[in-house]
Design a protein around this motif. Structure first.
Motif, PDB file in Angstrom:
ATOM      1  N   ARG A  56       2.016 -75.504 -63.171  1.00 27.53           N
ATOM      2  CA  ARG A  56       0.825 -74.759 -62.747  1.00 27.53           C
ATOM      3  C   ARG A  56       0.752 -73.384 -63.400  1.00 27.53           C
ATOM      4  N   GLN A  57       1.890 -72.769 -63.693  1.00 28.89           N
ATOM      5  CA  GLN A  57       1.913 -71.447 -64.324  1.00 28.89           C
ATOM      6  C   GLN A  57       1.577 -71.512 -65.810  1.00 28.89           C
ATOM      7  N   ARG A  58       1.675 -72.685 -66.405  1.00 28.76           N
ATOM      8  CA  ARG A  58       1.469 -72.822 -67.851  1.00 28.76           C
ATOM      9  C   ARG A  58       0.207 -73.584 -68.252  1.00 28.76           C
ATOM     10  N   VAL A  59      -0.399 -74.307 -67.312  1.00 21.50           N
ATOM     11  CA  VAL A  59      -1.558 -75.145 -67.632  1.00 21.50           C
ATOM     12  C   VAL A  59      -2.727 -74.757 -66.734  1.00 21.50           C
ATOM     13  N   TYR A  60      -3.883 -74.502 -67.355  1.00 22.28           N
ATOM     14  CA  TYR A  60      -5.080 -74.201 -66.568  1.00 22.28           C
ATOM     15  C   TYR A  60      -5.633 -75.505 -66.015  1.00 22.28           C
ATOM     16  N   MET A  61      -5.923 -75.518 -64.721  1.00 20.15           N
ATOM     17  CA  MET A  61      -6.381 -76.733 -64.057  1.00 20.15           C
ATOM     18  C   MET A  61      -7.736 -76.482 -63.398  1.00 20.15           C
ATOM     19  N   ALA A  62      -8.656 -77.414 -63.587  1.00 21.78           N
ATOM     20  CA  ALA A  62      -9.992 -77.290 -63.019  1.00 21.78           C
ATOM     21  C   ALA A  62     -10.579 -78.683 -62.815  1.00 21.78           C
ATOM     22  N   ALA A  63     -11.826 -78.731 -62.320  1.00 26.79           N
ATOM     23  CA  ALA A  63     -12.509 -80.005 -62.098  1.00 26.79           C
ATOM     24  C   ALA A  63     -13.853 -80.006 -62.806  1.00 26.79           C
TER      25      ALA A  63
END
Length: 90
Positions: A56-63
């Motif tokens: 989570r600290q290294r990859v941007y996550m969205a929908a």
């Protein structure tokens, strides 16, 4: 009901993980992939040595969508669209 917009931490990353839409529990949790899909995802990633928090600290996550349509009362939502609503590339 439309829940809050759910996105991951603002991180600079060459990787963007996109989900379809947050479920009912992602809004209150304040993070994407916080429930069923996330548990499955992070179990898989854990199996190859990528724990959830560092990921989570290294990859941007969205929908893609802000919310998913409500499930019918007493049943489960059908996540497929009827053929009449399908968009076909011409």
């Amino acid at each position: 009901m439309i829940g809050p917009v759910v996105t991951g931490q603002p991180v600079v990353s060459p990787v963007l993980l996109i989900g379809q839409a947050p479920g009912a529990r992602e809004g209150p949790a304040g993070k994407p992939f916080a429930w069923t899909a996330g548990k499955t995802l992070f179990r898989w990633l854990g199996g190859i040595g990528l724990p959830e928090e560092p990921f989570r600290q290294r990859v941007y996550m969205a929908a893609v969508c802000r919310c998913f349509r409500q499930e019918p009362k007493g049943g489960t939502a059908c996540r497929t669209r009827p053929r009449s609503r399908a968009v076909r590339a011409g």
